[in-house]
Design a protein around this motif. Structure first.
Motif, PDB file in Angstrom:
ATOM      1  N   GLY A 160       0.808  -1.216   0.000  1.00  0.00           N
ATOM      2  CA  GLY A 160       0.000   0.000   0.000  1.00  0.00           C
ATOM      3  C   GLY A 160       0.838   1.261   0.000  1.00  0.00           C
ATOM      4  N   PHE A 161       2.037   1.170   0.521  1.00  0.00           N
ATOM      5  CA  PHE A 161       2.958   2.301   0.548  1.00  0.00           C
ATOM      6  C   PHE A 161       3.341   2.723  -0.872  1.00  0.00           C
ATOM      7  CE2 PHE A 161       6.953   4.497   1.529  1.00  0.00           C
ATOM      8  CZ  PHE A 161       6.668   5.114   2.741  1.00  0.00           C
ATOM      9  N   ARG A 162       3.320   1.762  -1.795  1.00  0.00           N
ATOM     10  CA  ARG A 162       3.701   2.056  -3.182  1.00  0.00           C
ATOM     11  C   ARG A 162       2.565   2.666  -3.996  1.00  0.00           C
ATOM     12  NH1 ARG A 162       5.017  -4.016  -3.154  1.00  0.00           N
ATOM     13  NH2 ARG A 162       7.149  -4.170  -2.357  1.00  0.00           N
ATOM     14  N   LEU A 163       1.327   2.412  -3.579  1.00  0.00           N
ATOM     15  CA  LEU A 163       0.182   2.688  -4.434  1.00  0.00           C
ATOM     16  C   LEU A 163      -0.075   4.154  -4.769  1.00  0.00           C
ATOM     17  CD1 LEU A 163      -2.318  -0.012  -3.107  1.00  0.00           C
ATOM     18  CD2 LEU A 163      -0.968  -0.041  -5.218  1.00  0.00           C
ATOM     19  N   PRO A 164       0.327   5.127  -3.956  1.00  0.00           N
ATOM     20  CA  PRO A 164       0.146   6.514  -4.412  1.00  0.00           C
ATOM     21  C   PRO A 164       0.949   6.851  -5.661  1.00  0.00           C
ATOM     22  CG  PRO A 164       0.461   6.447  -2.035  1.00  0.00           C
ATOM     23  CD  PRO A 164       0.779   5.071  -2.554  1.00  0.00           C
ATOM     24  N   PHE A 165       1.973   6.060  -5.939  1.00  0.00           N
ATOM     25  CA  PHE A 165       2.868   6.372  -7.048  1.00  0.00           C
ATOM     26  C   PHE A 165       2.751   5.407  -8.215  1.00  0.00           C
ATOM     27  CE2 PHE A 165       4.782   7.254  -2.896  1.00  0.00           C
ATOM     28  CZ  PHE A 165       4.831   8.644  -2.948  1.00  0.00           C
ATOM     29  N   PHE A 166       2.422   4.151  -7.931  1.00  0.00           N
ATOM     30  CA  PHE A 166       2.393   3.133  -8.968  1.00  0.00           C
ATOM     31  C   PHE A 166       1.167   2.242  -8.806  1.00  0.00           C
ATOM     32  CE2 PHE A 166       6.929   3.854  -7.868  1.00  0.00           C
ATOM     33  CZ  PHE A 166       7.351   4.435  -9.065  1.00  0.00           C
ATOM     34  N   GLY A 167       0.577   1.873  -9.934  1.00  0.00           N
ATOM     35  CA  GLY A 167      -0.513   0.915  -9.919  1.00  0.00           C
ATOM     36  C   GLY A 167       0.014  -0.509  -9.936  1.00  0.00           C
ATOM     37  N   PRO A 168      -0.893  -1.496  -9.899  1.00  0.00           N
ATOM     38  CA  PRO A 168      -0.445  -2.891  -9.791  1.00  0.00           C
ATOM     39  C   PRO A 168       0.398  -3.372 -10.961  1.00  0.00           C
ATOM     40  CG  PRO A 168      -2.816  -2.756 -10.203  1.00  0.00           C
ATOM     41  CD  PRO A 168      -2.355  -1.383  -9.880  1.00  0.00           C
ATOM     42  N   PHE A 169       0.161  -2.859 -12.161  1.00  0.00           N
ATOM     43  CA  PHE A 169       0.952  -3.318 -13.307  1.00  0.00           C
ATOM     44  C   PHE A 169       2.368  -2.746 -13.279  1.00  0.00           C
ATOM     45  CE2 PHE A 169      -3.424  -3.860 -14.884  1.00  0.00           C
ATOM     46  CZ  PHE A 169      -3.383  -5.220 -15.126  1.00  0.00           C
ATOM     47  N   ALA A 170       2.498  -1.485 -12.897  1.00  0.00           N
ATOM     48  CA  ALA A 170       3.839  -0.899 -12.786  1.00  0.00           C
ATOM     49  C   ALA A 170       4.628  -1.585 -11.674  1.00  0.00           C
ATOM     50  CB  ALA A 170       3.740   0.604 -12.523  1.00  0.00           C
ATOM     51  N   ILE A 171       3.961  -1.880 -10.562  1.00  0.00           N
ATOM     52  CA  ILE A 171       4.638  -2.553  -9.451  1.00  0.00           C
ATOM     53  C   ILE A 171       5.101  -3.944  -9.882  1.00  0.00           C
ATOM     54  CG2 ILE A 171       4.282  -3.554  -7.154  1.00  0.00           C
ATOM     55  CD1 ILE A 171       2.365  -1.173  -6.607  1.00  0.00           C
ATOM     56  N   ALA A 172       4.253  -4.664 -10.593  1.00  0.00           N
ATOM     57  CA  ALA A 172       4.620  -6.002 -11.062  1.00  0.00           C
ATOM     58  C   ALA A 172       5.788  -5.940 -12.034  1.00  0.00           C
ATOM     59  CB  ALA A 172       3.415  -6.669 -11.721  1.00  0.00           C
ATOM     60  N   ASP A 173       5.750  -4.973 -12.941  1.00  0.00           N
ATOM     61  CA  ASP A 173       6.850  -4.840 -13.904  1.00  0.00           C
ATOM     62  C   ASP A 173       8.176  -4.603 -13.195  1.00  0.00           C
ATOM     63  OD1 ASP A 173       5.403  -5.309 -16.169  1.00  0.00           O
ATOM     64  OD2 ASP A 173       5.319  -3.221 -16.838  1.00  0.00           O
TER      65      ASP A 173
ATOM     66  N   TYR B  21       9.301   7.124  -2.211  1.00  0.00           N
ATOM     67  CA  TYR B  21       9.072   6.383  -0.978  1.00  0.00           C
ATOM     68  C   TYR B  21       9.677   7.108   0.228  1.00  0.00           C
ATOM     69  CZ  TYR B  21       7.774   2.474  -4.050  1.00  0.00           C
ATOM     70  OH  TYR B  21       7.182   1.669  -4.993  1.00  0.00           O
ATOM     71  N   THR B  22      10.830   7.735   0.017  1.00  0.00           N
ATOM     72  CA  THR B  22      11.449   8.488   1.108  1.00  0.00           C
ATOM     73  C   THR B  22      10.589   9.682   1.506  1.00  0.00           C
ATOM     74  OG1 THR B  22      13.660   7.813   0.389  1.00  0.00           O
ATOM     75  CG2 THR B  22      13.516   9.744   1.822  1.00  0.00           C
ATOM     76  N   ARG B  23      10.076  10.395   0.490  1.00  0.00           N
ATOM     77  CA  ARG B  23       9.225  11.553   0.782  1.00  0.00           C
ATOM     78  C   ARG B  23       7.916  11.122   1.443  1.00  0.00           C
ATOM     79  NH1 ARG B  23      10.258  16.147  -2.361  1.00  0.00           N
ATOM     80  NH2 ARG B  23       8.446  17.054  -1.295  1.00  0.00           N
ATOM     81  N   MET B  24       7.385   9.999   1.032  1.00  0.00           N
ATOM     82  CA  MET B  24       6.160   9.496   1.648  1.00  0.00           C
ATOM     83  C   MET B  24       6.385   9.230   3.129  1.00  0.00           C
ATOM     84  SD  MET B  24       3.019   8.545   1.692  1.00  0.00           S
ATOM     85  CE  MET B  24       2.423   8.264   0.015  1.00  0.00           C
ATOM     86  N   GLN B  25       7.505   8.604   3.467  1.00  0.00           N
ATOM     87  CA  GLN B  25       7.790   8.341   4.863  1.00  0.00           C
ATOM     88  C   GLN B  25       7.975   9.640   5.650  1.00  0.00           C
ATOM     89  OE1 GLN B  25       7.655   5.226   6.454  1.00  0.00           O
ATOM     90  NE2 GLN B  25       7.535   6.717   8.132  1.00  0.00           N
ATOM     91  N   GLN B  26       8.617  10.620   5.032  1.00  0.00           N
ATOM     92  CA  GLN B  26       8.783  11.912   5.687  1.00  0.00           C
ATOM     93  C   GLN B  26       7.435  12.561   5.962  1.00  0.00           C
ATOM     94  OE1 GLN B  26      11.337  13.888   2.884  1.00  0.00           O
ATOM     95  NE2 GLN B  26      13.220  12.979   3.722  1.00  0.00           N
ATOM     96  N   LEU B  27       6.515  12.459   4.989  1.00  0.00           N
ATOM     97  CA  LEU B  27       5.172  13.012   5.183  1.00  0.00           C
ATOM     98  C   LEU B  27       4.447  12.301   6.312  1.00  0.00           C
ATOM     99  CD1 LEU B  27       2.748  14.753   4.365  1.00  0.00           C
ATOM    100  CD2 LEU B  27       2.184  13.016   2.648  1.00  0.00           C
ATOM    101  N   LEU B  28       4.546  10.980   6.354  1.00  0.00           N
ATOM    102  CA  LEU B  28       3.889  10.221   7.421  1.00  0.00           C
ATOM    103  C   LEU B  28       4.475  10.560   8.788  1.00  0.00           C
ATOM    104  CD1 LEU B  28       3.601   6.780   5.610  1.00  0.00           C
ATOM    105  CD2 LEU B  28       1.725   8.332   6.178  1.00  0.00           C
ATOM    106  N   ASP B  29       5.796  10.743   8.832  1.00  0.00           N
ATOM    107  CA  ASP B  29       6.429  11.139  10.091  1.00  0.00           C
ATOM    108  C   ASP B  29       5.928  12.512  10.532  1.00  0.00           C
ATOM    109  OD1 ASP B  29       7.861   8.787  10.145  1.00  0.00           O
ATOM    110  OD2 ASP B  29       9.695   9.667   9.304  1.00  0.00           O
ATOM    111  N   GLU B  30       5.746  13.392   9.568  1.00  0.00           N
ATOM    112  CA  GLU B  30       5.269  14.743   9.880  1.00  0.00           C
ATOM    113  C   GLU B  30       3.832  14.721  10.390  1.00  0.00           C
ATOM    114  OE1 GLU B  30       3.925  18.690   7.356  1.00  0.00           O
ATOM    115  OE2 GLU B  30       5.547  17.442   6.569  1.00  0.00           O
TER     116      GLU B  30
END
Length: 326
Positions: A228-241, A305-314
């Motif tokens: 789920g952490f990946r999903l704001p940036f990539f859909g299931p096909f991009a993640i699979a690729d 992913y790094t920025r996402m974690q920073q946002l969640l920390d904030e």
């Protein structure tokens, strides 16, 4: 996106939580919006609620500072459905998710609206072809499914039925983009895309809890902190690729040892692997990413992913538990 729809008149039929949010979105994009509900008193009360919400959202920095005045000046409470759609070029129906209610409302709306007015439904599960049975001029009718909460979720499903005029679809997509949101074309199928995927995930998550594999809290933790952490940036096909389609095929085969039918290898996945299209590592998969752009993609992924974690920390943890439990 303020001003993109200036000079255009829209009607939103059903001014509750979803319809009201859609009205706010359209007004902030510059449109004149008429709302209508079961009676004039309910409509007027909901208009006042939308203004009050806009004030709270603006105070919290979620809406621009001008939002309360903009919503107040551009959203009008109509006396009834017929008055709301009079002169409107686009009508969005957002009444309760019951086919008989939608049919009753859309019969009135489509009879009163201009013949060339486009009519959309915010249905989340009912087949557009079924709803279209009650629409006068069904070629101008389609699904325009905003997600909850409408002001803040960017994706919108644009769903056609067999009789929808293709020219109508392009115009609706332009409207959606003018509000700052992202349209995605979807064929008329049970659950469309959003809810078919969403409820499939919920069903599997519930089975894991029922089987004692993990608690609801731990399932949620795994979903939001892994795939789920990946999903704001990539859909299931991009993640699979990016993972490798050969890896995905192996994992499906592993799961088939316990659930041969539930996790049968998707035919498209097998076809790609058999053809040597393994994803980004082979220069082609479900999505064609040129080999020379893979390093750029990986760098983007890592930054995201790094920025996402920073946002969640904030933001800190969501207030889902008692303060003492955190």
């Amino acid at each position: 996106m303020t001003g993109q729809l200036t000079g255009r008149t829209f009607a939103v039929i059903g001014s509750g939580y979803m319809g009201g949010g859609i009205a706010q979105v359209l007004a902030l994009a510059g449109a004149e919006v008429r709302i209508a509900d079961v009676d004039a008193e309910v409509t007027r009360a909901n208009r006042e609620r939308l203004i009050a919400e806009a004030e709270r959202f603006a105070a919290d920095g979620l809406f621009p500072a001008h939002a309360p005045d903009t919503v107040a000046s551009r959203v009008t409470a109509a006396d009834d459905y017929e008055a709301a759609v009079d002169g409107a070029g686009f009508v969005e129906e957002a009444v309760p998710e019951k086919i008989e209610i939608k049919h009753e409302v859309l019969r009135r709306v489509s009879a009163a609206a201009a013949p060339d007015a486009v009519i959309g439904s915010n249905t989340s599960t009912i087949l557009i072809g079924r709803i279209a049975e009650a629409v006068k001029g069904p070629e101008r009718f389609l699904g325009v499914h905003f997600s909850n909460p409408a002001p803040f979720i960017p994706g919108v499903e644009v769903i056609t039925h067999e009789g929808t005029d293709p020219a109508v679809v392009a115009g609706v997509e332009d409207v959606v983009r003018a509000t700052g949101k992202h349209p995605a074309r979807v064929a008329d199928a049970d659950g469309f895309v959003l809810n078919r995927l969403q409820y499939a995930l919920f069903s599997e998550a519930s089975q894991l809890v029922d089987e004692g594999v993990a608690s609801a809290e731990d399932v949620d933790t795994i979903v939001r902190t892994t795939f789920g952490f990946r999903l704001p940036f990539f859909g299931p096909f991009a993640i699979a690729d990016m993972a490798g389609l050969d890896v995905y095929r192996f994992c499906f085969e592993s799961l088939q040892g316990r659930w041969p039918e539930r996790f049968a290898t998707p035919p498209a996945l097998a076809e790609h692997v058999d053809a040597g299209r393994l994803g980004t590592k082979s220069g082609g998969g479900f999505l064609d990413v040129p080999a020379e752009r893979v390093p750029e993609l990986v760098a983007y992924r890592n930054r995201a992913y790094t920025r996402m974690q920073q946002l969640l920390d904030e933001l800190g943890p969501a207030p889902l538990t008692q303060e003492d439990d955190r």
